[in-house]
Design a protein around this motif. Sequence first.
Motif, short mmCIF file in Angstrom:
data_model
loop_
_atom_site.label_atom_id
_atom_site.label_comp_id
_atom_site.label_asym_id
_atom_site.label_seq_id
_atom_site.Cartn_x
_atom_site.Cartn_y
_atom_site.Cartn_z
N LYS A 120 0.85 -1.18 0.00
CA LYS A 120 0.00 0.00 0.00
C LYS A 120 0.89 1.24 0.00
O LYS A 120 1.82 1.35 0.81
N THR A 121 0.63 2.17 -0.92
CA THR A 121 1.44 3.37 -1.08
C THR A 121 0.60 4.61 -0.82
O THR A 121 -0.51 4.74 -1.36
N SER A 122 1.13 5.50 0.03
CA SER A 122 0.47 6.78 0.31
C SER A 122 1.41 7.90 -0.11
O SER A 122 2.61 7.90 0.23
N PHE A 123 0.88 8.89 -0.86
CA PHE A 123 1.67 10.01 -1.35
C PHE A 123 1.03 11.29 -0.85
O PHE A 123 -0.15 11.55 -1.08
N LYS A 124 1.80 12.10 -0.12
CA LYS A 124 1.27 13.30 0.53
C LYS A 124 2.13 14.51 0.20
O LYS A 124 3.33 14.40 -0.04
N LYS A 125 1.46 15.69 0.24
CA LYS A 125 2.16 16.97 0.24
C LYS A 125 1.93 17.58 1.61
O LYS A 125 0.80 17.91 1.97
N SER A 126 3.03 17.72 2.36
CA SER A 126 2.94 18.11 3.78
C SER A 126 2.06 17.08 4.48
O SER A 126 2.40 15.91 4.52
N THR A 127 0.90 17.49 4.97
CA THR A 127 0.00 16.56 5.66
C THR A 127 -1.21 16.20 4.80
O THR A 127 -2.06 15.41 5.21
N GLU A 128 -1.31 16.77 3.61
CA GLU A 128 -2.46 16.54 2.73
C GLU A 128 -2.21 15.33 1.84
O GLU A 128 -1.23 15.28 1.11
N ASN A 129 -3.10 14.35 1.92
CA ASN A 129 -2.95 13.14 1.13
C ASN A 129 -3.35 13.40 -0.32
O ASN A 129 -4.41 13.97 -0.60
N ILE A 130 -2.46 13.00 -1.26
CA ILE A 130 -2.74 13.19 -2.68
C ILE A 130 -3.39 11.94 -3.26
O ILE A 130 -4.43 12.03 -3.94
N LEU A 131 -2.82 10.77 -2.99
CA LEU A 131 -3.41 9.53 -3.51
C LEU A 131 -3.00 8.35 -2.62
O LEU A 131 -2.05 8.42 -1.83
N THR A 132 -3.75 7.25 -2.80
CA THR A 132 -3.45 5.98 -2.14
C THR A 132 -3.51 4.87 -3.18
O THR A 132 -4.47 4.80 -3.96
N LEU A 133 -2.46 4.03 -3.19
CA LEU A 133 -2.40 2.89 -4.09
C LEU A 133 -2.36 1.60 -3.29
O LEU A 133 -1.76 1.54 -2.22
N ILE A 134 -2.99 0.57 -3.83
CA ILE A 134 -2.81 -0.79 -3.33
C ILE A 134 -2.39 -1.63 -4.52
O ILE A 134 -3.12 -1.71 -5.51
N ASN A 135 -1.20 -2.22 -4.40
CA ASN A 135 -0.55 -2.88 -5.53
C ASN A 135 -0.35 -1.83 -6.64
O ASN A 135 0.38 -0.87 -6.46
N ASP A 136 -1.01 -1.97 -7.77
CA ASP A 136 -0.89 -0.97 -8.83
C ASP A 136 -2.24 -0.32 -9.13
O ASP A 136 -2.44 0.27 -10.19
N THR A 137 -3.15 -0.41 -8.19
CA THR A 137 -4.51 0.11 -8.38
C THR A 137 -4.69 1.39 -7.58
O THR A 137 -4.36 1.45 -6.39
N LEU A 138 -5.23 2.42 -8.24
CA LEU A 138 -5.50 3.69 -7.57
C LEU A 138 -6.77 3.56 -6.75
O LEU A 138 -7.86 3.34 -7.29
N ILE A 139 -6.63 3.71 -5.43
CA ILE A 139 -7.77 3.57 -4.52
C ILE A 139 -8.41 4.91 -4.23
O ILE A 139 -9.63 5.04 -4.20
#
Length: 421
Positions: free
Chosen positions: A93-112
């Motif tokens: 599971k991948t989480s990508f954030k700017k500062s504290t704001e979440n931009i996206l979440t991935l599980i495997n290669d799927t955009l959740i």
Amino acid sequence: MQITSSIILAAQRKKTRAYHPGASEEFTGNKLQKRHILNVKMISIYVITVALAVTAVGQRSSECNLTEPGPQTCFGVLGEPLVFYLPTKPHMKTSFKKSTENILTLINDTLIRLNEKYKNRTIFFPNGTLKLEKATKHDSGEYNMETHSSTDGVLLHTVNIHLHILAPVSEPAVMQMCLSPKQMTVSCFSEGEEVELILSLDDKLLIQPTANGTENNSVSNVTINLPGQQMGNLTCVAQNNASRKQTITHLTSCTAPVSEPAVLQMCLSPQQMTVSCSSEGDEVEFTLFLDDNLLIKTQPSIAENRNISNVSISLHGQLLGKLMCIVQNNISREQTIIHLISCAGNISDHCIVTVAVVVSAVAILLILAVFLGIWKFKNTAGIMTVNEDEAEEDVVYSDIRLKQLARETRETPPISNQDES
């Protein structure tokens, strides 16, 4: 390849479900064949679309690679695409954030999950690529990516990056200014942020100043002094951490080119003439030939401003032949050819011959003066006689004063009244 295999498997399942007991074998076979062709076409279209999308990502895009460990600094170009490469692995599971704001979440290669602020300005590809259509100043800042195990939630690794969006550099403008034949200045200008200007002449580095660290758009420039005779290909490179452009210009010498030479022949007596050659330009060098025989060659005359240079030589009055005057400097060369005329007769009836190859106001005035002198001479005496008492009198032709010598005039016998009758 996993995506293509899944689609083919789904198509095969659809093909199996398309058979119904009781239907004719011919109808069922044709229907299955049509569906199979349709599925293959859809697969081909999908694969081509993905390939084009991946290709488009790499065109004129700045990149931030979050698949590499450790803190990083990324640079993007204002108004141009920006690409983030995110890791995609099974059971992650991948989480990508700017500062504290979440931009996206991935599980495997799927955009959740994708933040609403980014939905209309981003494209996500299944290989983990997130593309911003146009980077803005607001995109600058601190970013964080964390990966966890999708089964037990254990933190696998984290990456921090600092993103800096810069205004791109403009194509540099180069200006050459001649201060004198010995000195010139060369300037290079470019607009952008944190611009670094690099100057080189024929691939030899001239100057590389430090970058201009202004946060807002500004014009950066650099100026250097060079010899006035310097020539070659000057390259000015303008760059910052997000863009790079260059301009190549050819330096020209600051020497003014020579003009076509004007040649004058002037008879002083049957035994003497002078030949003059003049030209306009910088650092003019004169070479005179008579029937391909060298008469004189001068050194370049160096002056701060463009001027008229000339050279004069004395020759025997009875010389004939082809006279060539060559003028040149380090950037140009011109020549003029005239045929010398014999200075026949004596000093009493001698005429001044003026040859002007390049027509100018001075030459025209000289020719007019000669004709006026001859006309006046014919209307007064026919043949001019110089008495002994008038031996020291000056005779003027075309602003050229020739002082007659008493001993020459004494050799001319006086004309009696009887002869005149």
